[in-house]
Motif scaffolding. Structure first.
Motif, PDB file in Angstrom:
ATOM      1  N   LEU A 184     -51.975  60.613  65.531  1.00 15.63           N
ATOM      2  CA  LEU A 184     -52.205  61.031  64.149  1.00 15.63           C
ATOM      3  C   LEU A 184     -52.135  59.794  63.258  1.00 15.63           C
ATOM      4  O   LEU A 184     -51.222  58.981  63.382  1.00 15.63           O
ATOM      5  CB  LEU A 184     -51.164  62.066  63.707  1.00 15.63           C
ATOM      6  N   THR A 185     -53.109  59.657  62.378  1.00 17.42           N
ATOM      7  CA  THR A 185     -53.195  58.492  61.502  1.00 17.42           C
ATOM      8  C   THR A 185     -52.746  58.864  60.101  1.00 17.42           C
ATOM      9  O   THR A 185     -53.155  59.893  59.561  1.00 17.42           O
ATOM     10  CB  THR A 185     -54.640  57.968  61.442  1.00 17.42           C
ATOM     11  N   THR A 186     -51.911  57.998  59.521  1.00 18.74           N
ATOM     12  CA  THR A 186     -51.433  58.244  58.165  1.00 18.74           C
ATOM     13  C   THR A 186     -51.567  56.969  57.338  1.00 18.74           C
ATOM     14  O   THR A 186     -51.508  55.866  57.862  1.00 18.74           O
ATOM     15  CB  THR A 186     -49.965  58.723  58.178  1.00 18.74           C
ATOM     16  N   PHE A 187     -51.759  57.154  56.044  1.00 22.18           N
ATOM     17  CA  PHE A 187     -51.871  56.020  55.136  1.00 22.18           C
ATOM     18  C   PHE A 187     -51.161  56.350  53.829  1.00 22.18           C
ATOM     19  O   PHE A 187     -51.222  57.482  53.350  1.00 22.18           O
ATOM     20  CB  PHE A 187     -53.339  55.696  54.842  1.00 22.18           C
ATOM     21  N   GLN A 220     -49.703  54.833  62.744  1.00 23.25           N
ATOM     22  CA  GLN A 220     -50.094  55.848  63.713  1.00 23.25           C
ATOM     23  C   GLN A 220     -48.850  56.521  64.281  1.00 23.25           C
ATOM     24  O   GLN A 220     -47.879  55.847  64.631  1.00 23.25           O
ATOM     25  CB  GLN A 220     -50.907  55.241  64.852  1.00 23.25           C
ATOM     26  N   VAL A 221     -48.891  57.827  64.359  1.00 25.72           N
ATOM     27  CA  VAL A 221     -47.834  58.601  64.995  1.00 25.72           C
ATOM     28  C   VAL A 221     -48.378  59.089  66.330  1.00 25.72           C
ATOM     29  O   VAL A 221     -49.402  59.781  66.375  1.00 25.72           O
ATOM     30  CB  VAL A 221     -47.406  59.807  64.133  1.00 25.72           C
ATOM     31  N   LYS A 222     -47.709  58.717  67.417  1.00 26.71           N
ATOM     32  CA  LYS A 222     -48.141  59.112  68.759  1.00 26.71           C
ATOM     33  C   LYS A 222     -47.196  60.187  69.284  1.00 26.71           C
ATOM     34  O   LYS A 222     -45.973  60.054  69.190  1.00 26.71           O
ATOM     35  CB  LYS A 222     -48.110  57.911  69.696  1.00 26.71           C
ATOM     36  N   VAL A 223     -47.783  61.225  69.825  1.00 16.82           N
ATOM     37  CA  VAL A 223     -47.013  62.299  70.443  1.00 16.82           C
ATOM     38  C   VAL A 223     -47.442  62.383  71.906  1.00 16.82           C
ATOM     39  O   VAL A 223     -48.641  62.498  72.203  1.00 16.82           O
ATOM     40  CB  VAL A 223     -47.246  63.651  69.742  1.00 16.82           C
ATOM     41  N   TRP A 243     -46.976  70.237  63.886  1.00 20.32           N
ATOM     42  CA  TRP A 243     -45.719  70.064  63.151  1.00 20.32           C
ATOM     43  C   TRP A 243     -45.692  68.697  62.461  1.00 20.32           C
ATOM     44  O   TRP A 243     -45.305  68.587  61.295  1.00 20.32           O
ATOM     45  CB  TRP A 243     -44.535  70.201  64.114  1.00 20.32           C
ATOM     46  N   VAL A 244     -46.099  67.650  63.172  1.00 22.01           N
ATOM     47  CA  VAL A 244     -46.150  66.310  62.578  1.00 22.01           C
ATOM     48  C   VAL A 244     -47.086  66.295  61.381  1.00 22.01           C
ATOM     49  O   VAL A 244     -46.763  65.742  60.319  1.00 22.01           O
ATOM     50  CB  VAL A 244     -46.604  65.272  63.625  1.00 22.01           C
ATOM     51  N   ALA A 245     -48.239  66.935  61.526  1.00 20.02           N
ATOM     52  CA  ALA A 245     -49.210  66.971  60.428  1.00 20.02           C
ATOM     53  C   ALA A 245     -48.616  67.639  59.195  1.00 20.02           C
ATOM     54  O   ALA A 245     -48.822  67.189  58.060  1.00 20.02           O
ATOM     55  CB  ALA A 245     -50.477  67.703  60.872  1.00 20.02           C
ATOM     56  N   ASP A 246     -47.845  68.702  59.413  1.00 18.31           N
ATOM     57  CA  ASP A 246     -47.208  69.387  58.275  1.00 18.31           C
ATOM     58  C   ASP A 246     -46.213  68.473  57.572  1.00 18.31           C
ATOM     59  O   ASP A 246     -46.101  68.497  56.337  1.00 18.31           O
ATOM     60  CB  ASP A 246     -46.495  70.651  58.769  1.00 18.31           C
ATOM     61  N   GLN A 247     -45.492  67.662  58.336  1.00 17.62           N
ATOM     62  CA  GLN A 247     -44.495  66.777  57.726  1.00 17.62           C
ATOM     63  C   GLN A 247     -45.163  65.654  56.919  1.00 17.62           C
ATOM     64  O   GLN A 247     -44.633  65.209  55.906  1.00 17.62           O
ATOM     65  CB  GLN A 247     -43.598  66.143  58.799  1.00 17.62           C
ATOM     66  N   LEU A 252     -51.582  62.498  55.664  1.00 17.79           N
ATOM     67  CA  LEU A 252     -52.253  62.546  56.962  1.00 17.79           C
ATOM     68  C   LEU A 252     -53.741  62.275  56.783  1.00 17.79           C
ATOM     69  O   LEU A 252     -54.426  62.961  56.029  1.00 17.79           O
ATOM     70  CB  LEU A 252     -52.057  63.920  57.619  1.00 17.79           C
ATOM     71  N   VAL A 253     -54.238  61.278  57.485  1.00 18.93           N
ATOM     72  CA  VAL A 253     -55.659  60.936  57.426  1.00 18.93           C
ATOM     73  C   VAL A 253     -56.426  61.634  58.536  1.00 18.93           C
ATOM     74  O   VAL A 253     -57.510  62.188  58.318  1.00 18.93           O
ATOM     75  CB  VAL A 253     -55.846  59.405  57.533  1.00 18.93           C
ATOM     76  N   SER A 254     -55.884  61.604  59.757  1.00 17.04           N
ATOM     77  CA  SER A 254     -56.588  62.180  60.899  1.00 17.04           C
ATOM     78  C   SER A 254     -55.595  62.699  61.925  1.00 17.04           C
ATOM     79  O   SER A 254     -54.565  62.068  62.171  1.00 17.04           O
ATOM     80  CB  SER A 254     -57.499  61.140  61.541  1.00 17.04           C
TER      81      SER A 254
END
Length: 415
Positions: A184-187, A220-223, A243-247, A252-254
């Motif tokens: 999951l990509t975040t900025f 980047q968040v890796k699960v 769950w990560v996306a909700d947090q 959250l970009v992708s």
């Protein structure tokens, strides 16, 4: 099954070359459920190579070694492998045919140095290199099976995918076991805040593993998840990723590791909308990122790098009085640039950047790292100021570019 990786060569040991091979191999082995215990780097000295090979052999089940298979005198991986295994080097007939075939196809003479590339440890299994001159090989040293691959990344990746990973899967003998991951990509948040936001993942999902990777300018968040039930692992992975996306919320970009520019491209294409950009401080980097996405011609119309004030006026129609009264780095100029490029291109959206990348040029009112981002839409025009604390010019340009793309993404999503 435990694995270790070794990158060889004085260029890597001294930092003259960046070792991207080890990262790729580690990622690929992890994806098929192999636990990579250690990464090693060693120069071209044969005694050092022999020592590290024997060290790895004493504790691991398998190892992947890259580099040192070329034709020059400092390419010593095969000789070191033979010494570590206690066997002589011999000319491998199959390997020699491949080397010979490569040079014949390239219409180049085969030299004694190139013949050296076909000399492998006695008893080694030859690995074909379809895209280069250096054959790979497999040889046991002690209780460890070593895979030797060339250091050229393109060659290594091809051989790893076609020949090494299938053999490792077969060695493991557990076709049902899988190891899956989601990225999951975040900025817009620092790594520490991202980490705090998702820290409870492993408590809520004990069968999943969390990893963070700062890949400037995104996080980047890796699960990760593994097991014998692929569908079950995939389901739990999807639940954990949700769950990560909700947090992460609007940061959250992708959910699939896509770049910000790719996500923006999808959104524009979905809406049948077009974009044009006007750049000052980013110097074309914004246009480069947008057009680096395959298919961007569906939505990208025009780029204007109007670095000088005279270009802002002549190309975009920014008023001379606007520049005189407010300066190039200002809300008024950013708005006028965005409106100007939208009007002249006929695009649905006009996106503009004007700022101070540094390291010089800053003032107390407008320090280095200041950027105004203008966005003109079919309904309105707005601009906002951002400040970034980076003293390095390229880092500021990258952040300015990402901030502009993020402004457009949030506009398209209305968030």
């Amino acid at each position: 099954m435990q694995a270790e990786l070794l990158a060889t060569g004085d260029e890597i040991r001294t930092g003259a070359l960046v070792d991207s091979n080890t990262a790729h191999i580690s990622e690929q082995l992890t994806a098929v459920g192999i636990h990579v215990r250690r990464h090693h780097c060693c120069g071209d000295g044969q005694a050092d190579l022999v020592a590290v090979l024997q060290e790895i052999a004493a504790r691991s089940d398998l190892a992947v070694v890259t580099g040192g298979l070329g034709p020059t005198s400092d390419d010593r991986s095969a000789a070191a492998a033979a010494e570590a295994a206690g066997v002589p080097l011999v000319l491998d007939t199959a390997a020699f045919k491949v080397v010979e075939r490569f040079f014949k196809k390239a219409n180049r003479p085969l030299t004694a140095s190139n013949r050296k590339q076909a000399e492998l440890p006695q008893g080694a299994e030859f690995l074909d290199n379809p895209v280069g001159t250096a054959p790979g090989f497999i040889v046991p040293i002690g209780g460890c099976r070593f895979f030797f691959l060339p250091g050229v990344p393109y060659e290594m990746k091809r051989m790893l995918a076609d020949q090494v990973l299938p053999r490792i899967q077969a060695l493991r003998g557990d076709a049902e076991h899988c190891y899956l991951s989601r990225t999951l990509t975040t900025f817009g948040l620092p790594e520490s805040q991202v980490g705090d936001a998702v820290a409870a993942l492993e408590d809520r999902f004990p069968d999943l593993t969390l990893g963070l990777r700062a890949k400037f300018p995104v996080i980047q968040v890796k699960v990760y998840g593994g097991g014998s039930d692929r569908k079950g692992v995939a389901r739990r992975l999807a639940e954990g990723a949700d769950w990560v996306a909700d947090q992460l919320g609007r940061h959250l970009v992708s959910r699939d590791g896509e770049s910000l520019e790719a996500v923006v491209g999808h959104l524009l294409r979905q809406r049948g909308a077009t974009i044009a950009v006007a750049e000052s401080c980013t110097g074309g980097l914004l246009a480069h990122r947008l057009t680096n996405v395959s298919g961007s011609s569906d939505y990208f119309l025009l780029s204007a790098v109007t670095y000088a004030n005279s270009a802002k006026t002549a190309v975009l129609g920014v008023g001379a009085d606007t520049l005189a009264d407010h300066g190039a780095v200002s809300e008024a100029t950013a708005r006028a640039m965005a409106e100007g490029v939208r009007l002249r291109s006929g695009a649905d959206y006009g996106l503009a950047t004007t700022g101070i990348a540094g390291p010089t040029g800053g003032t107390e009112e407008k320090p280095v790292g200041t950027v105004w981002i203008g966005l003109a839409t079919p309904e309105r025009t707005a601009a906002k100021r951002r400040n970034f604390p980076f003293g390095r010019r390229l880092m500021n340009k990258q952040m300015f570019t990402m901030a502009a793309l993020e402004t457009l993404r949030r506009e398209l999503l209305a968030i």
